[in-house]
Design an enzyme around this catalytic site. Structure first.
Site, PDB file in Angstrom:
ATOM      1  N   ALA A  32       1.573  -1.104   0.141  1.00 48.80           N
ATOM      2  CA  ALA A  32       0.540   0.081   0.033  1.00 48.80           C
ATOM      3  C   ALA A  32       1.094   1.346  -0.184  1.00 48.80           C
ATOM      4  CB  ALA A  32      -0.678  -0.218   1.247  1.00 48.80           C
ATOM      5  N   GLU A  35       4.119   8.466  -0.636  1.00 49.87           N
ATOM      6  CA  GLU A  35       5.232   8.921  -0.988  1.00 49.87           C
ATOM      7  C   GLU A  35       5.950   8.961   0.153  1.00 49.87           C
ATOM      8  OE1 GLU A  35       8.372  11.612  -3.262  1.00 49.87           O
ATOM      9  OE2 GLU A  35       5.909  10.406  -4.003  1.00 49.87           O
ATOM     10  N   HIS A  37       6.853   6.126   1.546  1.00 47.26           N
ATOM     11  CA  HIS A  37       7.768   4.639   1.467  1.00 47.26           C
ATOM     12  C   HIS A  37       9.258   4.945   0.340  1.00 47.26           C
ATOM     13  CE1 HIS A  37       3.807   3.089   2.838  1.00 47.26           C
ATOM     14  NE2 HIS A  37       4.824   2.003   3.584  1.00 47.26           N
ATOM     15  N   GLY A 147      11.420   4.686   8.483  1.00 39.36           N
ATOM     16  CA  GLY A 147      10.967   6.852   8.545  1.00 39.36           C
ATOM     17  C   GLY A 147      10.525   6.972  10.118  1.00 39.36           C
ATOM     18  N   GLN A 148      11.141   8.431  10.415  1.00 39.41           N
ATOM     19  CA  GLN A 148      10.505   8.821  11.463  1.00 39.41           C
ATOM     20  C   GLN A 148       9.436   8.668  11.903  1.00 39.41           C
ATOM     21  OE1 GLN A 148      12.744   9.753  13.226  1.00 39.41           O
ATOM     22  NE2 GLN A 148      11.209  10.315  14.942  1.00 39.41           N
ATOM     23  N   LYS A 149       7.871   8.514  10.750  1.00 46.73           N
ATOM     24  CA  LYS A 149       7.224   8.774  11.412  1.00 46.73           C
ATOM     25  C   LYS A 149       6.795   7.546  12.615  1.00 46.73           C
ATOM     26  CE  LYS A 149       3.276   6.776   8.947  1.00 46.73           C
ATOM     27  NZ  LYS A 149       2.744   6.018  10.078  1.00 46.73           N
ATOM     28  N   VAL A 176       7.516  12.074   5.463  1.00 49.84           N
ATOM     29  CA  VAL A 176       6.976  12.959   4.452  1.00 49.84           C
ATOM     30  C   VAL A 176       5.547  13.063   4.568  1.00 49.84           C
ATOM     31  CG1 VAL A 176       5.922  12.428   2.765  1.00 49.84           C
ATOM     32  CG2 VAL A 176       8.116  11.924   3.062  1.00 49.84           C
ATOM     33  N   SER A 186      -0.072   4.853   5.314  1.00 45.11           N
ATOM     34  CA  SER A 186      -1.548   3.863   4.778  1.00 45.11           C
ATOM     35  C   SER A 186      -2.491   3.424   4.809  1.00 45.11           C
ATOM     36  CB  SER A 186      -0.202   1.918   4.662  1.00 45.11           C
ATOM     37  OG  SER A 186       0.697   2.269   3.418  1.00 45.11           O
ATOM     38  N   ARG A 187      -3.109   4.240   6.143  1.00 44.42           N
ATOM     39  CA  ARG A 187      -4.466   4.062   7.152  1.00 44.42           C
ATOM     40  C   ARG A 187      -4.255   5.512   6.330  1.00 44.42           C
ATOM     41  NH1 ARG A 187      -1.032   0.371  10.819  1.00 44.42           N
ATOM     42  NH2 ARG A 187      -1.832  -1.115  10.956  1.00 44.42           N
TER      43      ARG A 187
END
Length: 284
Positions: A32, A35, A37, A147-149, A176, A186-187
């Site tokens: 899923a 940007e 990823h 990713g830092q998220k 991002v 993705s959610r």
């Protein structure tokens, strides 16, 4: 671009590449793709000779009442996006391939795995560390990109890499965001139009904390209350946590300092979203 469905195929091909002296990068994903990823893929392309991406919706990191069955699966579209970015290898195993019948071994990073998302989703990080350690053994990357998220995940994986002596470097890339500030996830595709607007409260709460810290507020509790007051402007959004923690241990800290992690999680409708920021500067 090569697509491998079995552990043996991926392991053999990656071992050959390492033997040729190629620097191998890995971008683990559950598909899923968006940007966020693809930004990890580009970072990997910039630093590595060969880039492998995994696409695997990992059942062991989902709780019994979570969204494993409905998690978006867009394999053909994902492959096209990865090919467009110049990915060399996709590893896309089945659940049975990754967890053969009778598999009973798990990797658990004690302590840190029970904090933030680990406290809200018991067993989640055990599933993450197990599948990521398997990917590290199968692909054998020199560098792995995250990713830092997913800041709590990063903390857990850093400790796993250190404790288990994985011979690789974790590379953490910036969050991002959509044009309006919502962290890409993705959610996000689960959100209705109204929920999509409500979800912006996560970024607003973090922004207000950052402003107050920059203006000189150092007490974590005061900053947490600031964030909660912003969340209160969206009564349909249910806060999971607001925390200010050490980014490596995820332990609460009473006073903000440079490098402190401000992390939030909330349910927008039935969709759980996370976001965070690192306090870079403040007066105090």
């Amino acid at each position: 671009m090569l697509i491998f469905k079995t552990v043996a195929e991926a392991q053999s091909a990656c071992a050959q590449l390492r033997g040729e002296g190629r620097i191998l990068g890995l971008v683990p994903t559950m598909g899923a793709l968006h940007e966020g990823h693809l930004s990890l893929v580009r970072a990997a392309k910039a630093e590595c000779d060969i880039v492998a991406a995994s696409i695997f919706v990992n059942p062991t990191q989902f709780g019994p009442n979570e969204d494993f069955s409905k998690y978006p699966r867009t394999f053909e579209q994902d492959c096209a996006l990865l090919e467009g970015e110049g990915v060399d290898i996709i590893f896309a195993p089945t659940v049975d391939e990754m967890y053969p019948s009778g598999a009973s071994t798990f990797v658990l990073v004690e302590g840190v795995s029970d904090r933030l998302d680990g406290a809200s989703r018991p067993g989640h990080f055990r599933g993450v560390t197990t599948v990521v350690s398997k990917l590290f053994h199968i692909i054998g990357p020199h560098k792995a990109f995250f990713g830092q998220k997913d800041a709590a995940q990063v903390a857990v994986l850093r400790k796993m890499v250190r404790d288990l002596n994985f011979p690789l470097r974790l590379v953490v890339c910036p969050i991002v965001r959509e044009d309006d500030g919502l962290a890409m996830s993705s959610r996000n595709r689960y959100l209705s139009e109204r929920e999509r607007q409500q979800a912006l409260v996560l970024q607003r709460a973090l922004g207000e904390v950052e402003k107050r810290a920059a203006a000189g507020e150092t007490a974590s509790q005061a900053l947490i209350e600031t964030a909660r007051s912003i969340f209160a402007s969206e009564p349909d959004v249910r806060v999971d946590y607001v925390a200010i923690v050490d980014p490596d241990t995820l332990v609460d800290i009473p006073n903000v300092r440079g490098g402190a992690l401000v992390a939030v999680a909330a349910f927008v409708g039935t969709t759980r979203l996370i976001d965070n920021l690192v306090i870079s500067s403040f007066r105090g």
